[in-house]
Design a protein around this motif. Sequence first.
Motif, short mmCIF file in Angstrom:
data_model
loop_
_atom_site.label_atom_id
_atom_site.label_comp_id
_atom_site.label_asym_id
_atom_site.label_seq_id
_atom_site.Cartn_x
_atom_site.Cartn_y
_atom_site.Cartn_z
N ARG A 295 12.79 -2.24 11.18
CA ARG A 295 13.78 -1.27 10.72
C ARG A 295 13.49 -0.95 9.26
NH1 ARG A 295 18.68 -4.77 10.65
NH2 ARG A 295 17.08 -5.98 9.58
N PHE A 296 13.13 0.29 8.99
CA PHE A 296 12.86 0.61 7.59
C PHE A 296 13.41 1.99 7.24
CE2 PHE A 296 9.31 2.51 9.76
CZ PHE A 296 8.83 3.53 8.97
N GLY A 297 13.70 2.16 5.95
CA GLY A 297 14.24 3.41 5.45
C GLY A 297 13.18 4.16 4.68
N ILE A 298 13.38 5.46 4.56
CA ILE A 298 12.40 6.29 3.86
C ILE A 298 13.07 7.54 3.32
CG2 ILE A 298 11.67 7.43 5.99
CD1 ILE A 298 8.79 7.26 4.84
N SER A 299 12.65 7.97 2.16
CA SER A 299 13.22 9.17 1.55
C SER A 299 12.18 10.29 1.57
CB SER A 299 13.66 8.88 0.12
OG SER A 299 12.54 8.53 -0.68
N SER B 296 6.16 14.21 4.85
CA SER B 296 4.80 14.59 4.50
C SER B 296 3.77 13.49 4.68
CB SER B 296 4.76 15.06 3.04
OG SER B 296 5.63 16.16 2.85
N ARG B 297 4.16 12.25 4.48
CA ARG B 297 3.18 11.16 4.56
C ARG B 297 3.38 10.26 5.78
NH1 ARG B 297 4.78 10.94 -1.04
NH2 ARG B 297 3.12 11.78 -2.36
N MET B 298 4.63 9.91 6.05
CA MET B 298 4.88 8.87 7.04
C MET B 298 4.41 9.20 8.45
SD MET B 298 5.68 5.81 7.43
CE MET B 298 6.08 5.63 5.70
N PRO B 299 4.52 10.45 8.93
CA PRO B 299 4.04 10.71 10.30
C PRO B 299 2.59 10.29 10.50
CG PRO B 299 5.36 12.55 9.55
CD PRO B 299 5.17 11.66 8.35
N GLY B 300 1.72 10.60 9.56
CA GLY B 300 0.32 10.23 9.69
C GLY B 300 0.10 8.73 9.59
N ALA C 182 5.68 -8.44 12.02
CA ALA C 182 5.46 -7.02 12.28
C ALA C 182 5.88 -6.17 11.09
CB ALA C 182 6.21 -6.59 13.53
N ALA C 183 7.03 -6.51 10.47
CA ALA C 183 7.51 -5.76 9.31
C ALA C 183 6.54 -5.92 8.13
CB ALA C 183 8.90 -6.24 8.91
N GLU C 184 6.03 -7.14 7.93
CA GLU C 184 5.07 -7.36 6.85
C GLU C 184 3.79 -6.56 7.09
OE1 GLU C 184 5.15 -8.61 4.04
OE2 GLU C 184 6.60 -10.25 3.90
N LYS C 185 3.39 -6.46 8.35
CA LYS C 185 2.16 -5.74 8.68
C LYS C 185 2.32 -4.24 8.39
CE LYS C 185 -0.44 -7.44 11.71
NZ LYS C 185 -1.06 -7.99 12.92
N LEU C 186 3.47 -3.66 8.80
CA LEU C 186 3.70 -2.24 8.54
C LEU C 186 3.88 -1.98 7.05
CD1 LEU C 186 4.15 0.66 9.39
CD2 LEU C 186 6.54 0.08 9.94
N LEU C 187 4.61 -2.86 6.37
CA LEU C 187 4.80 -2.69 4.93
C LEU C 187 3.45 -2.70 4.21
CD1 LEU C 187 7.48 -4.39 2.72
CD2 LEU C 187 5.11 -4.40 2.01
N GLY C 188 2.56 -3.60 4.61
CA GLY C 188 1.24 -3.66 4.00
C GLY C 188 0.44 -2.39 4.21
N ASP D 235 -0.80 0.10 1.20
CA ASP D 235 -2.20 0.48 1.01
C ASP D 235 -2.38 2.00 0.99
OD1 ASP D 235 -2.87 -2.18 0.96
OD2 ASP D 235 -3.62 -2.26 3.01
N ALA D 236 -1.64 2.70 1.87
CA ALA D 236 -1.77 4.16 1.95
C ALA D 236 -1.28 4.82 0.66
CB ALA D 236 -1.00 4.69 3.15
N LEU D 237 -0.15 4.37 0.12
CA LEU D 237 0.40 4.97 -1.10
C LEU D 237 -0.48 4.64 -2.31
CD1 LEU D 237 4.26 4.46 -0.73
CD2 LEU D 237 2.84 6.37 0.00
N ARG D 238 -0.97 3.41 -2.37
CA ARG D 238 -1.86 3.05 -3.49
C ARG D 238 -3.15 3.87 -3.45
NH1 ARG D 238 -1.53 -3.58 -3.42
NH2 ARG D 238 0.26 -3.80 -4.81
N SER D 239 -3.68 4.06 -2.25
CA SER D 239 -4.92 4.83 -2.10
C SER D 239 -4.71 6.27 -2.53
CB SER D 239 -5.39 4.77 -0.65
OG SER D 239 -6.54 5.54 -0.47
N GLU D 240 -3.58 6.87 -2.13
CA GLU D 240 -3.30 8.26 -2.52
C GLU D 240 -3.14 8.36 -4.03
OE1 GLU D 240 0.09 11.73 -1.94
OE2 GLU D 240 -0.06 10.15 -0.43
N ASN D 241 -2.47 7.40 -4.62
CA ASN D 241 -2.27 7.43 -6.07
C ASN D 241 -3.60 7.33 -6.81
OD1 ASN D 241 0.00 7.43 -8.11
ND2 ASN D 241 -1.17 5.67 -8.84
N ALA D 242 -4.50 6.45 -6.33
CA ALA D 242 -5.81 6.30 -6.95
C ALA D 242 -6.64 7.57 -6.79
CB ALA D 242 -6.54 5.11 -6.34
N ASP D 243 -6.60 8.17 -5.61
CA ASP D 243 -7.36 9.40 -5.37
C ASP D 243 -6.86 10.52 -6.27
OD1 ASP D 243 -8.84 8.11 -3.47
OD2 ASP D 243 -7.75 8.93 -1.76
#
Length: 308
Positions: free
Chosen positions: A93-97, A103-107, A278-284, A288-296
């Motif tokens: 169960r997670f929240g998102i704004s 824009s990001r989460m579906p992918g 499972a929650a730790e796996k999805l959070l990770g 990783d996806a947000l950090r990668s986008e920020n670095a790019d």
Amino acid sequence: MELRMIKTFQTVVRLGSFQQAAEVLRYSQPTITMHIQKLESDLGTKLLFRGKTIQLTEAGRVFHERADQLLKDYDSLSSTLNDLVQGEAGQVRFGISEPTASSRMPGILSDFLSRHPKIQPSLKIGDSKMLNRLVIDEELDFAVCPSPELHVDTEFEPLLYEPMGLLVYDSHPLASRKDIMLHELKNEKFLLTPPNCPFRIRIEKQLYESLNEAFHGIEVSSILAHKHYVQAGLGISIAPILTVTPLVPGTRLIRIADLDFGPVAGILRKRSVKLGSAAEKLLGEIRDALRSENADRQLDDGLAIRLA
């Protein structure tokens, strides 16, 4: 009654021989005999008649018919529990704004579930204030949002800077400009997010400081809808670039040269709560996806983005 004894019984019945069952199961023949005797003792009834051939008693026939399903159920339960331990199954169960929610989460989620199909995510979309409350109340495992006003029990990990821009309609006097300064926005009508929105508070502060006067606005709570209201000529919007791109026809995006902030998306969680595998796996994966986008983005734009 142990499962290995049930397996021994089923193997004896299937092969019709204690000796063959011993060879298949890699037990000694006395061990096979002991398993059958212990099973009969536990059940309080005889299951087999031994002679030249092995024959089932009436109780043995009933037990044999149902034991296969019992073993299948056990194997299924064992597999499910193993998946939970390994983080390959379970509910998250997670929240998102916004804008990450649309824009990001579906992918991110599509890719994640293609590799972990047994995990069942549940998403709650809302603003930082609401998500912070739900995390504190443990109705959410974690949230992905801009930093809220943190509670003593919550912590925030910043991951991705959201650059801002000015969205105007084609016929606006500033539409031909590539960049502007905030003081040039006097007498403009702005589209605004709700008063408790963190970046609206920051925008208002900078506008007051730059314009030295009050400004007018229309409140449109969904930041994703702003580009359509701009398109209709109802006002202009200072918004995260991700929320207004791709641009709709009839709108232009302009850089604001002296706007020195943008919301920072990150992970919000409760300090005292240990997440499931499972929650730790999805959070990770999200981290990783947000950090990668920020670095790019820093490489593409030549920006030195600070997430503090």
